[in-house]
Design a protein around this motif. Structure first.
Motif, PDB file in Angstrom:
ATOM      1  N   PRO A  70      -0.762 -27.500  22.633  1.00  9.36           N
ATOM      2  CA  PRO A  70      -2.196 -27.413  22.994  1.00  9.36           C
ATOM      3  C   PRO A  70      -2.920 -26.335  22.181  1.00  9.36           C
ATOM      4  O   PRO A  70      -3.517 -25.400  22.739  1.00  9.36           O
ATOM      5  N   ILE A  71      -2.861 -26.478  20.857  1.00 12.58           N
ATOM      6  CA  ILE A  71      -3.359 -25.411  19.974  1.00 12.58           C
ATOM      7  C   ILE A  71      -4.859 -25.164  20.142  1.00 12.58           C
ATOM      8  O   ILE A  71      -5.301 -24.021  20.250  1.00 12.58           O
ATOM      9  N   THR A  72      -5.626 -26.233  20.200  1.00  8.07           N
ATOM     10  CA  THR A  72      -7.088 -26.047  20.278  1.00  8.07           C
ATOM     11  C   THR A  72      -7.478 -25.329  21.569  1.00  8.07           C
ATOM     12  O   THR A  72      -8.260 -24.369  21.548  1.00  8.07           O
ATOM     13  N   SER A  73      -6.918 -25.746  22.682  1.00  8.32           N
ATOM     14  CA  SER A  73      -7.292 -25.071  23.944  1.00  8.32           C
ATOM     15  C   SER A  73      -6.785 -23.632  23.966  1.00  8.32           C
ATOM     16  O   SER A  73      -7.448 -22.731  24.489  1.00  8.32           O
ATOM     17  N   GLN A  74      -5.627 -23.385  23.354  1.00  8.61           N
ATOM     18  CA  GLN A  74      -5.134 -21.990  23.283  1.00  8.61           C
ATOM     19  C   GLN A  74      -6.112 -21.116  22.509  1.00  8.61           C
ATOM     20  O   GLN A  74      -6.422 -19.996  22.914  1.00  8.61           O
ATOM     21  N   ILE A  75      -6.631 -21.654  21.406  1.00  6.98           N
ATOM     22  CA  ILE A  75      -7.555 -20.858  20.572  1.00  6.98           C
ATOM     23  C   ILE A  75      -8.893 -20.649  21.286  1.00  6.98           C
ATOM     24  O   ILE A  75      -9.468 -19.566  21.232  1.00  6.98           O
ATOM     25  N   GLU A 129      -8.118 -17.941  23.815  1.00  3.62           N
ATOM     26  CA  GLU A 129      -7.790 -16.660  23.181  1.00  3.62           C
ATOM     27  C   GLU A 129      -9.024 -16.004  22.552  1.00  3.62           C
ATOM     28  O   GLU A 129      -9.267 -14.816  22.734  1.00  3.62           O
ATOM     29  N   LEU A 130      -9.805 -16.793  21.829  1.00  8.38           N
ATOM     30  CA  LEU A 130     -10.954 -16.218  21.107  1.00  8.38           C
ATOM     31  C   LEU A 130     -12.253 -16.273  21.916  1.00  8.38           C
ATOM     32  O   LEU A 130     -13.251 -15.684  21.522  1.00  8.38           O
ATOM     33  N   LYS A 131     -12.218 -17.018  23.018  1.00 13.04           N
ATOM     34  CA  LYS A 131     -13.432 -17.220  23.835  1.00 13.04           C
ATOM     35  C   LYS A 131     -14.590 -17.751  22.980  1.00 13.04           C
ATOM     36  O   LYS A 131     -15.716 -17.240  23.017  1.00 13.04           O
ATOM     37  N   VAL A 132     -14.256 -18.767  22.200  1.00 10.85           N
ATOM     38  CA  VAL A 132     -15.234 -19.384  21.302  1.00 10.85           C
ATOM     39  C   VAL A 132     -15.332 -20.865  21.671  1.00 10.85           C
ATOM     40  O   VAL A 132     -14.314 -21.523  21.860  1.00 10.85           O
ATOM     41  N   PRO A 133     -16.560 -21.393  21.788  1.00 10.92           N
ATOM     42  CA  PRO A 133     -16.674 -22.832  22.063  1.00 10.92           C
ATOM     43  C   PRO A 133     -16.323 -23.655  20.822  1.00 10.92           C
ATOM     44  O   PRO A 133     -16.828 -23.366  19.737  1.00 10.92           O
ATOM     45  N   ILE A 134     -15.436 -24.598  20.967  1.00  9.37           N
ATOM     46  CA  ILE A 134     -15.098 -25.502  19.861  1.00  9.37           C
ATOM     47  C   ILE A 134     -15.440 -26.912  20.327  1.00  9.37           C
ATOM     48  O   ILE A 134     -14.873 -27.414  21.296  1.00  9.37           O
ATOM     49  N   ASN A 135     -16.396 -27.503  19.629  1.00 13.89           N
ATOM     50  CA  ASN A 135     -16.903 -28.812  20.033  1.00 13.89           C
ATOM     51  C   ASN A 135     -16.172 -29.910  19.241  1.00 13.89           C
ATOM     52  O   ASN A 135     -16.306 -29.989  18.032  1.00 13.89           O
ATOM     53  N   VAL A 146     -11.710 -18.425  13.726  1.00 13.67           N
ATOM     54  CA  VAL A 146     -11.192 -19.709  14.212  1.00 13.67           C
ATOM     55  C   VAL A 146     -10.292 -20.339  13.148  1.00 13.67           C
ATOM     56  O   VAL A 146      -9.186 -20.815  13.450  1.00 13.67           O
ATOM     57  N   VAL A 147     -10.736 -20.307  11.900  1.00 18.29           N
ATOM     58  CA  VAL A 147      -9.926 -20.878  10.813  1.00 18.29           C
ATOM     59  C   VAL A 147      -8.586 -20.151  10.721  1.00 18.29           C
ATOM     60  O   VAL A 147      -7.518 -20.773  10.625  1.00 18.29           O
ATOM     61  N   LYS A 148      -8.637 -18.817  10.777  1.00 16.74           N
ATOM     62  CA  LYS A 148      -7.384 -18.034  10.697  1.00 16.74           C
ATOM     63  C   LYS A 148      -6.446 -18.380  11.854  1.00 16.74           C
ATOM     64  O   LYS A 148      -5.230 -18.503  11.681  1.00 16.74           O
ATOM     65  N   ALA A 149      -7.022 -18.545  13.053  1.00 16.77           N
ATOM     66  CA  ALA A 149      -6.182 -18.821  14.238  1.00 16.77           C
ATOM     67  C   ALA A 149      -5.487 -20.181  14.102  1.00 16.77           C
ATOM     68  O   ALA A 149      -4.305 -20.318  14.450  1.00 16.77           O
ATOM     69  N   PHE A 150      -6.213 -21.183  13.602  1.00 21.39           N
ATOM     70  CA  PHE A 150      -5.582 -22.503  13.433  1.00 21.39           C
ATOM     71  C   PHE A 150      -4.502 -22.445  12.352  1.00 21.39           C
ATOM     72  O   PHE A 150      -3.418 -23.015  12.505  1.00 21.39           O
TER      73      PHE A 150
END
Ligand code: SF4
Ligand code: SF4
Length: 142
Positions: A16-21, A24-30, A55-59
């Motif tokens: 569940p990488i997207t939900s983890q990020i 973790e970052l408290k950033v909305p990803i649409n 976000v790019v670094k986290a992915f």
């Protein structure tokens, strides 16, 4: 918002990488589109400009491939209302007005991950353009 294209290999697609990020970052990803199966996944998403780098670094840290797709621009002055792009568009991002002028909805468009309309246009009224954000150049070059 900046659009990013994420690719997940077979080895990590079930995580569940997207939900983890997001947590973790408290950033909305649409998420705009997602094509995922047991062999891997491809996700087109939007992130706030100011959060793009982290976000790019986290992915990438989690093994995903990240690229910055181009956007599509439609030049209504060149358009001859042939309808070819409308027929091909998988998400109805291009429609025709009552006066036969094309109406382009950039929010719906999948950008260069699709590009079906670009080559179809007989008068080259549709083109791919880089997203206007100087940080993207550095990210694309990595
Ligand atoms: S690039 Fe694809 S999604 Fe976007 S307008 Fe063209 S056909 Fe539609
Ligand atoms: S394919 Fe080109 S000329 Fe035809 S309707 Fe679309 S934008 Fe206009």
């Amino acid at each position: 918002m900046v659009r990013i294209l994420l690719r997940f290999s077979e080895n990590i697609v079930e995580e569940p990488i997207t939900s983890q990020i997001i947590l973790e970052l408290k950033v909305p990803i649409n998420i705009i589109t997602a094509h995922v199966n047991s062999k891997g996944g491809e996700v087109l998403a939007e992130v706030p400009d100011e959060a793009l780098d982290k976000v790019v670094k986290a992915f990438r840290k989690r093994g995903a491939t990240v690229s910055i797709p181009k956007l599509i621009e439609v030049d209504s002055e060149k358009c001859v209302s042939c309808g070819a792009c409308i027929t091909l568009c998988p998400v109805e991002a291009i429609t025709m007005d009552e006066d036969a002028s094309v109406v382009f909805n950039k929010e719906k468009c999948l950008g260069s991950t699709c590009s079906a309309c670009v080559d179809a246009c007989p008068v080259r009224a549709i083109k791919s353009v880089k997203q206007k954000n100087s940080e993207l150049v550095a990210i694309n070059a990595r």
